[in-house]
Design a protein around this motif. Structure first.
Motif, PDB file in Angstrom:
ATOM      1  N   GLY A  78      -3.567 -31.576  11.607  1.00  0.00           N
ATOM      2  CA  GLY A  78      -2.806 -30.380  11.922  1.00  0.00           C
ATOM      3  C   GLY A  78      -1.851 -30.015  10.806  1.00  0.00           C
ATOM      4  O   GLY A  78      -1.492 -30.835   9.964  1.00  0.00           O
ATOM      5  N   ALA A  79      -1.428 -28.759  10.818  1.00  0.00           N
ATOM      6  CA  ALA A  79      -0.486 -28.274   9.816  1.00  0.00           C
ATOM      7  C   ALA A  79       0.821 -27.884  10.494  1.00  0.00           C
ATOM      8  O   ALA A  79       0.818 -27.179  11.497  1.00  0.00           O
ATOM      9  N   GLY A  80       1.929 -28.336   9.948  1.00  0.00           N
ATOM     10  CA  GLY A  80       3.233 -27.953  10.465  1.00  0.00           C
ATOM     11  C   GLY A  80       3.879 -29.024  11.315  1.00  0.00           C
ATOM     12  O   GLY A  80       3.242 -29.977  11.771  1.00  0.00           O
ATOM     13  N   THR A  81       5.184 -28.854  11.512  1.00  0.00           N
ATOM     14  CA  THR A  81       6.003 -29.797  12.263  1.00  0.00           C
ATOM     15  C   THR A  81       6.702 -29.058  13.390  1.00  0.00           C
ATOM     16  O   THR A  81       7.332 -28.013  13.161  1.00  0.00           O
ATOM     17  N   VAL A  82       6.605 -29.587  14.567  1.00  0.00           N
ATOM     18  CA  VAL A  82       7.241 -28.970  15.734  1.00  0.00           C
ATOM     19  C   VAL A  82       8.754 -28.872  15.510  1.00  0.00           C
ATOM     20  O   VAL A  82       9.402 -29.852  15.133  1.00  0.00           O
ATOM     21  N   GLY A  83       9.285 -27.657  15.704  1.00  0.00           N
ATOM     22  CA  GLY A  83      10.726 -27.463  15.606  1.00  0.00           C
ATOM     23  C   GLY A  83      11.251 -27.279  14.198  1.00  0.00           C
ATOM     24  O   GLY A  83      12.452 -27.120  14.000  1.00  0.00           O
ATOM     25  N   GLU A  84      10.382 -27.279  13.195  1.00  0.00           N
ATOM     26  CA  GLU A  84      10.824 -27.127  11.813  1.00  0.00           C
ATOM     27  C   GLU A  84      10.454 -25.729  11.328  1.00  0.00           C
ATOM     28  O   GLU A  84       9.285 -25.424  11.111  1.00  0.00           O
ATOM     29  N   ALA A  85      11.467 -24.890  11.159  1.00  0.00           N
ATOM     30  CA  ALA A  85      11.221 -23.494  10.817  1.00  0.00           C
ATOM     31  C   ALA A  85      10.502 -23.342   9.484  1.00  0.00           C
ATOM     32  O   ALA A  85       9.683 -22.433   9.307  1.00  0.00           O
ATOM     33  N   ALA A  86      10.811 -24.229   8.532  1.00  0.00           N
ATOM     34  CA  ALA A  86      10.189 -24.125   7.214  1.00  0.00           C
ATOM     35  C   ALA A  86       8.724 -24.521   7.248  1.00  0.00           C
ATOM     36  O   ALA A  86       7.962 -24.149   6.342  1.00  0.00           O
ATOM     37  N   ARG A  87       8.338 -25.293   8.237  1.00  0.00           N
ATOM     38  CA  ARG A  87       6.942 -25.719   8.375  1.00  0.00           C
ATOM     39  C   ARG A  87       6.475 -25.490   9.813  1.00  0.00           C
ATOM     40  O   ARG A  87       6.257 -26.444  10.558  1.00  0.00           O
ATOM     41  N   PRO A  88       6.313 -24.245  10.231  1.00  0.00           N
ATOM     42  CA  PRO A  88       5.880 -23.985  11.618  1.00  0.00           C
ATOM     43  C   PRO A  88       4.484 -24.524  11.864  1.00  0.00           C
ATOM     44  O   PRO A  88       3.676 -24.669  10.941  1.00  0.00           O
ATOM     45  N   VAL A  89       4.201 -24.823  13.100  1.00  0.00           N
ATOM     46  CA  VAL A  89       2.886 -25.338  13.465  1.00  0.00           C
ATOM     47  C   VAL A  89       1.857 -24.226  13.333  1.00  0.00           C
ATOM     48  O   VAL A  89       1.926 -23.202  14.005  1.00  0.00           O
ATOM     49  N   LEU A  90       0.876 -24.441  12.434  1.00  0.00           N
ATOM     50  CA  LEU A  90      -0.184 -23.460  12.212  1.00  0.00           C
ATOM     51  C   LEU A  90      -1.525 -23.939  12.735  1.00  0.00           C
ATOM     52  O   LEU A  90      -2.447 -23.146  12.910  1.00  0.00           O
ATOM     53  N   SER A  91      -1.647 -25.229  12.938  1.00  0.00           N
ATOM     54  CA  SER A  91      -2.871 -25.762  13.536  1.00  0.00           C
ATOM     55  C   SER A  91      -2.558 -27.118  14.140  1.00  0.00           C
ATOM     56  O   SER A  91      -1.602 -27.791  13.741  1.00  0.00           O
ATOM     57  N   ALA A  92      -3.367 -27.494  15.101  1.00  0.00           N
ATOM     58  CA  ALA A  92      -3.183 -28.773  15.782  1.00  0.00           C
ATOM     59  C   ALA A  92      -4.107 -29.814  15.174  1.00  0.00           C
ATOM     60  O   ALA A  92      -5.019 -29.506  14.399  1.00  0.00           O
ATOM     61  N   ASN A  93      -3.865 -31.058  15.524  1.00  0.00           N
ATOM     62  CA  ASN A  93      -4.769 -32.140  15.157  1.00  0.00           C
ATOM     63  C   ASN A  93      -5.939 -32.115  16.134  1.00  0.00           C
ATOM     64  O   ASN A  93      -5.755 -32.295  17.344  1.00  0.00           O
TER      65      ASN A  93
END
Length: 776
Positions: A571-586
């Motif tokens: 997955g791409a992104g980290t939950v709750g991190e605005a700079a790295r929003p969740v763009l895909s899941a694992n």
């Protein structure tokens, strides 16, 4: 004869269906076999320039080795370090164990160096700016490492060369343009020229003469920008005027231009000219007509021929090299050969596709054991290509050598059977992998050690392009393994690799597709509005291309017991991190043998809610279960998870894996990279830090046993092998990302690293066969 046949077969395998163009003719010609087929150049050591600062290379000061020369006896290297305004000295009496000898400040920016007798002659740029230019030639006593004399040059010097008889020095005064001024194009005063130094008597008595190069070229005639110089046995200097796309020959005795001519243009077919927004794609299907060569490095091959590296600058760069006669006639042009070579060995730099491709930066020539060789350094693909020059006007590909990032200077030392390449790129402040280095190769009776993996041709005659190799899995019998590329590329593929040959042969590509709309079906279960804490239907739509291929992040691959493959997509992104929003899941994808998506498996919602950007890295099917390795700990967890999915019950359990502590002086992190099943609920995993080169510390294989483990268990681990020594055995800077792991049917363990698509990476891929390890 057996050795000859084997070596020729290896040469033909890598050359593939290479063709050449003679005298500007596009007619393909058959490449002949190479001389000395049982002798090759192999890397014997890599000297990281940071070792001049301290042996452990913990200092983060950027360094550079741009141009390199050798003492007359070939025992000491002298290199320019423009970043620190100094030259460095390296003892290579034992080429397998180079030793630092210290540095010497130059009072400006050293741009080039050569050697005459006991002295190193260093061109130094002391210009205040692009208009107020100045420079000097510094004469250095190599043994004492001290300045003997300085000679004013009047302008900004670049390349230097000495005549074989020691009577002359030629110094290119480039007076380079300001690329931030307007559109960066010439004309921009002052113009460049060539300085001849008459090296008669003691250095203090040497005199200089100036050769005007203005008014020669059709392009920007009032602003000559000479780039590189080489001198033949008749004391004729060949000078490349890169931005002018021109070449001049200068008689050093008279100080006059004896001939000059355009470097011309070439039409390139079946090349990649598009830098697609990430994810990228390698497509050898485009044509570039009438591309100016704009040569950079140049080297004489004989009294009557010389070779150019056609790097390009303004609107040129033909991505290869050429051979010219002194009458200005083109004798040979490499066309697309080097671009295809880079694609074949995984070194194609897609981010440079729209610019100048692999950018051949420099060339040099040397005769080893009676055979003439041309060496071509590729700046953007970080390799040196070696060509057998035994047959006139018909270079024959011999081999390719891996280098640290961005080789610039190349030096042949035939008297010691050595080749040196100076790689200038160093980014220790932001990267753990890019350190400037001197690459040392030895001509020896041994097979070529690199590449470790190369592809065969597609039906159209172009090589299967590949890079960013991630997970591995072995076929149930034989020596076939399957690899995958990761999110660096669009339209992900599975690669079938024959590991029984050396180098291993990437012989088939299987594109992952979704013709049945499985991803779209999953999208109907998701919210349509964007939520930074979860992926949504819009995010999923971006995973599918118009042709049905998909843009996943495949980090792990396993064979499915019922046929086909399992793919673990990170997955791409980290939950709750605005700079790295969740763009895909694992996600787990079940694929058919032809790469068609048949099913998608998600993590439980409660686990998805913990997502960090370091997710799925490996997958293995065993005993009716899928076992997933997470790279690092997720939110609220102390350790990364080992996920176990029961295929029959469709339920999850999670154990935890205890990582080694960070030990690299460069800090960073430690995580998991791949997992493979050993049977009886035992698994082999890769544990590594994210450090490369001198900073690498943790590259290990551990065994874990899930017998009796229940949900929440913190597993124990058993060290199987520290593979850092195996990575160092290549004699290069340690590659960082070992991400693929497979165990063949005979017990041989294979590892492969991810070269990040040659993005901030030297592109080196090491597919290592470790042999049969004690896995029980």
């Amino acid at each position: 004869m057996k050795k000859l046949a084997i070596a020729l077969a290896a040469s033909v395998a890598l050359s593939g269906l290479l063709t050449a163009c003679n005298d500007g003719d596009d007619t393909p010609v058959q490449l002949a076999s190479v001389s000395n087929p049982d002798k090759f150049f192999n890397r014997t050591a890599t000297f990281a320039v940071c070792a001049q600062l301290e042996s452990s290379c913990e200092d983060s000061t950027p360094t550079a080795a741009e141009i390199v020369a050798a003492s007359e006896d070939g025992m000491t290297l002298v290199y320019t370090n423009s970043l620190k305004g100094e030259i460095g000295f390296v003892d290579i009496a034992d080429p397998a164990n180079p030793k630092p000898l210290g540095r010497l400040v130059m009072g400006g920016e050293p741009t080039s160096v050569t050697v005459l007798g006991a002295h190193a002659l260093v061109a130094v740029n002391t210009s205040k700016d692009f208009v107020n230019v100045s420079g000097k030639l510094v004469v250095v006593d190599i043994a004492k490492r001290s300045v003997v004399s300085e000679i004013a040059l009047g302008g900004q010097p670049d390349s230097v060369a000495r005549s074989k008889d020691g009577r002359y020095m030629a110094v290119v005064i480039e007076n380079e343009r300001d690329e931030t001024l307007g559109n960066g194009a010439p004309p921009q005063a002052p113009t460049g020229y060539l300085t001849i130094v008459d090296t008669v008597g003691a250095p203090a008595s040497w005199k200089t003469r100036q050769v005007e190069l203005k008014g020669l070229a059709a392009l920007y005639p009032d602003d000559a920008e000479p780039e590189y110089v080489s001198i033949n046995d008749d004391n004729i200097a060949v000078v490349t005027l890169q931005e002018n796309n021109h070449i001049a020959l200068v008689d050093l005795a008279s100080g006059k231009v004896s001939r000059h001519f355009s470097a011309g243009a070439v039409t390139l077919n079946q090349v990649d000219l598009t830098d697609a927004p990430r994810p990228n794609v390698l497509s050898l299907s485009e044509t570039q007509a009438n591309r100016l060569r704009e040569p950079d490095g140049v080297s004489w091959l004989s009294r009557t021929q010389f070779a150019t590296a056609n790097e390009g600058d303004l609107n040129g760069g033909s991505r290869g090299f050429s051979i010219f006669n002194t009458d200005g006639k083109l004798a040979y042009d490499a066309g697309n050969l080097m671009e295809h070579l880079m694609a074949r060995i995984g070194h194609a730099n897609d981010k440079r596709s729209d610019a100048k491709g692999n950018e051949p930066e420099n060339v040099t020539f040397g005769r080893f054991d009676g055979t003439d060789y041309l060496f071509v350094a590729s700046e953007r693909s970080s390799v040196v290509a070696v060509y057998d020059m035994s047959q006139p006007n018909q270079p024959v590909f011999k081999q390719v050598l891996p280098a640290a990032a961005a080789p610039e200077g190349v030096l042949a030392i035939p008297s010691r059977n050595l080749l040196i390449a100076a790689s200038e790129l160093d980014d220790r402040a932001t990267s753990s992998t890019l350190r400037s280095a001197l690459n040392i190769y030895q001509y020896q009776q041994a097979p070529a050690a690199y590449p470790t993996l190369q592809s065969v041709n597609r039906a159209d005659g172009t090589p299967i392009p590949w890079s960013a190799m991630s997970g591995l899995v072995a076929a149930p019998s034989g020596s076939v393994v399957y690899g995958i590329d990761d999110s660096f590329f669009r339209g992900n593929r599975i690669f079938e690799i024959d590991a029984s040959v050396k180098p291993a042969s990437l012989r088939r590509e299987i594109r992952i597709t979704d013709p049945n709309g499985k991803i779209a079906a999953l999208a109907t279960q998701l919210p349509s509005a964007k939520d930074a804490n979860a992926f949504d239907a819009t995010d999923l739509a971006a995973l599918v291309n118009a042709d049905g291929s998909v843009n996943l992040d495949p980090e792990g691959i396993s064979l499915a017991s019922g046929g086909g493959f399992w793919i673990a997509s990170e997955g791409a992104g980290t939950v709750g991190e605005a700079a790295r929003p969740v763009l895909s899941a694992n996600l787990i994808f079940k694929l058919s043998a032809s790469g068609v998506i048949e099913d998608i498996i998600r993590l439980p919602a409660a686990i998805d809610a913990k997502q960090q950007r370091f997710g799925f890295e490996g997958i293995a099917e065993s005993d009716g279960k899928l076992v997933l390795a997470f790279q690092r700990a997720w939110a609220g967890d102390k350790h990364p998870r080992i996920g176990v999915y029961d295929l029959a019950a469709k339920t999850w359990q999670f154990m935890f894996y205890p990582l080694d502590a960070v030990t690299s002086p460069n800090k960073g992190w430690v995580g998991l990279s791949d997992i493979t099943a050993l049977g009886n609920k035992r698994f082999l995993v890769i544990e590594r830090d994210n450090q490369g080169g001198p900073d690498a510390r943790i590259k290990k294989l551990y065994r874990i046993d899930l017998s009796g483990a229940t949900d929440g268990t913190v597993l124990s681990k058993t060290l199987v092998r520290d593979v850092l020594p195996d990575l160092k055995a290549s004699k290069g800077l340690v590659v960082e990302k070992i991400e693929g792991l497979a165990v063949l049917a005979n017990g041989d363990v294979l590892l492969v690293n991810d070269n990040d698509g040659v993005d901030d990476n030297n592109g080196e891929t090491q597919l290592l066969k470790l042999g049969q390890l004690t896995l029980n």
